[in-house]
Design a protein around this motif. Structure first.
Motif, short mmCIF file in Angstrom:
data_model
loop_
_atom_site.label_atom_id
_atom_site.label_comp_id
_atom_site.label_asym_id
_atom_site.label_seq_id
_atom_site.Cartn_x
_atom_site.Cartn_y
_atom_site.Cartn_z
N GLU A 189 0.78 -0.96 -0.07
CA GLU A 189 -0.16 -0.03 0.13
C GLU A 189 1.00 1.39 -0.08
O GLU A 189 1.83 1.48 0.66
CB GLU A 189 -0.99 0.03 1.26
N VAL A 243 1.63 5.00 0.60
CA VAL A 243 0.99 6.13 1.62
C VAL A 243 2.00 7.27 1.64
O VAL A 243 3.14 6.87 1.19
CB VAL A 243 0.92 5.71 2.96
N GLN A 246 3.16 -1.48 4.26
CA GLN A 246 2.93 0.00 3.51
C GLN A 246 4.47 0.44 2.86
O GLN A 246 5.42 -0.04 3.49
CB GLN A 246 2.36 1.18 4.38
N THR A 249 2.06 12.34 -4.86
CA THR A 249 1.10 12.81 -3.49
C THR A 249 0.00 13.44 -4.03
O THR A 249 -1.24 12.97 -3.38
CB THR A 249 1.93 13.85 -2.77
N LEU A 270 -2.30 10.47 -5.12
CA LEU A 270 -2.90 9.73 -3.89
C LEU A 270 -3.82 10.64 -3.14
O LEU A 270 -4.97 10.02 -2.62
CB LEU A 270 -1.61 9.42 -3.02
N ARG A 271 -3.94 11.80 -3.10
CA ARG A 271 -4.86 12.86 -2.36
C ARG A 271 -6.18 12.96 -3.49
O ARG A 271 -7.11 13.07 -2.88
CB ARG A 271 -4.33 14.20 -2.42
N THR A 276 -5.55 6.52 -1.37
CA THR A 276 -4.20 5.58 -1.14
C THR A 276 -4.69 4.55 -2.23
O THR A 276 -5.63 3.87 -2.44
CB THR A 276 -4.46 5.07 0.22
N ASN A 326 -2.53 0.89 -3.87
CA ASN A 326 -1.53 -0.10 -3.93
C ASN A 326 -0.69 0.09 -5.03
O ASN A 326 -0.95 0.61 -6.16
CB ASN A 326 -2.21 -1.78 -3.94
N TYR A 351 -6.95 9.06 1.97
CA TYR A 351 -5.61 8.87 2.11
C TYR A 351 -4.78 9.03 3.58
O TYR A 351 -3.70 9.13 3.35
CB TYR A 351 -5.08 9.95 0.91
N GLY A 393 -4.61 5.47 8.89
CA GLY A 393 -5.39 5.37 7.69
C GLY A 393 -6.90 5.11 8.09
O GLY A 393 -7.65 5.30 6.96
#
Length: 358
Positions: free
Chosen positions: A27, A29, A49, A116, A119-120, A124, A126, A265, A290
């Motif tokens: 994952e 993060v 993670q 980032t 992801l935002r 989140t 994988n 996220y 998370g």
């Protein structure tokens, strides 16, 4: 050597391999801390993670004696630029050698800002870190979609009961992936801390007659810890003061009928503002989680919100009604992070003192 980060939405980042060259699915993060990368690497909450550091230069002071556990826990490490020549009077080595020693793959030289933002915006995801240049994205994506961190508390908890410190108060610390500074924060306040493996029966802890019980942070989905939740119900039924942090906060909530859900996220970094609802003050906190506790259907006869996240309004702590129990989602022990909320350990000491003198 080239390295690649492949996300489950098909996005591919190309950079340089750092650390181990092995392939890993995890994952992905991100953490917004500007310093404290070693404490991040050695926080057991990151088991399962791979961590993206949003600050662009990592490793400038090397490896120092600031580890929060005996080893690093992330599956992978992702940075914009890795310092080649660390400089600090406490420096004992480089991150590159540290990652190699513990067989952790990483990637440097990618646009961590762009990563980032993905992801935002998408949440989140994988991902895979690989040095295999012949990868096939269409074959990898199905593998990424089925990956789960699973039951990671079992991987990070201690194997046997240990005692540290001497003092007036006996504290039972449940190790769900405890950072070292939790025990140290208690010891320096005059506590003898007995650290218990995560699956220790409640009856064993109660038989040792502690003055207080501490529930630690840890990794993964709290709903994977069903056996632990059942034991916490027994601890709740006692009159012993309880203080819980992060995963411990979530597990105590589950033990009392509340629910948890996964954030888009998560909150990871050393700059998260939380409001103490008792005095209406805002503190800057260190966070790494998370999942959060749902408070919409929280029974006020069981617990009431005690802290709230100023950024998104999510729950950051609970005060249990009619009980000497309070829990927080953030990390008052910091390391890394601001010391704003360390007063909560003093509050816990006061609770135990009142209990002992009753």
């Amino acid at each position: 050597m080239k390295a690649f980060l492949i996300l489950e939405d098909g996005t591919v980042f190309t950079g340089t391999s750092i650390g181990s060259a092995k392939e890993v699915i995890s994952e992905i993060v991100f953490n917004t801390s500007m310093t404290g990368y070693l404490e991040v690497l050695t926080d057991p909450s990151y088991a399962g993670q791979a961590v993206v550091m949003t600050y662009p230069l990592i490793g400038n002071y090397g490896i120092t004696p600031d580890m929060e556990s005996e080893k690093p826990w992330p599956d992978g490490y992702i940075v914009r630029e890795l310092s080649r020549l660390p400089s600090n009077f406490r420096c004992q080595g480089t991150i590159q050698d540290f990652l190699l020693k513990y067989d952790i793959p990483g990637i440097a030289g990618i646009d961590t800002r762009a990563l980032t933002k993905i992801l935002r915006e998408k949440g989140t995801m994988n991902g895979m870190i690989t040095t295999n240049e012949a990868f096939n994205v269409s074959e990898i994506i199905p593998k990424l979609k089925v990956y789960s961190t699973g039951k990671v508390v079992e991987k990070v908890t201690c194997s046997k009961k240990t005692v540290t410190g001497k003092g007036s108060y006996k504290v039972a610390l449940m190790d769900f992936g405890a950072k070292k500074n939790i025990a140290e924060s208690l010891v320096k306040r005059g506590c003898e801390v007995t650290i218990y493996p995560a699956h220790t029966p409640a009856d064993e802890i109660l038989a040792d007659q502690p003055d207080g019980i501490m529930l630690s942070n840890g990794p993964g989905d709290p709903k994977e810890c069903r056996g632990i939740v059942e034991e916490l119900k027994k601890l709740y039924a006692s009159d012993i003061p309880i203080f819980a942090i992060c995963l411990g906060h979530q597990l105590m909530a589950l033990a009392n009928g509340a629910d948890t859900h996964k954030l888009k996220y998560g909150h990871r970094g050393g700059n998260h503002p939380v409001k103490d609802l008792a005095d209406n003050r805002v503190y800057i906190s260190s966070q790494n989680h998370g999942y959060v506790v749902d408070t919409e259907n929280l029974d006020p006869s069981v617990a009431v919100p005690a802290f709230v996240n100023v950024n998104d309004g999510t729950n950051e702590g609970l005060k249990y009604t009619g009980k000497n129990i309070f829990t927080v989602q953030f990390h008052p022990e910091a390391c890394p992070g601001p010391q704003d909320s360390s007063y909560l350990f003093d509050r816990f000491i006061e609770m135990m003192g009142g209990n002992k003198n009753a």
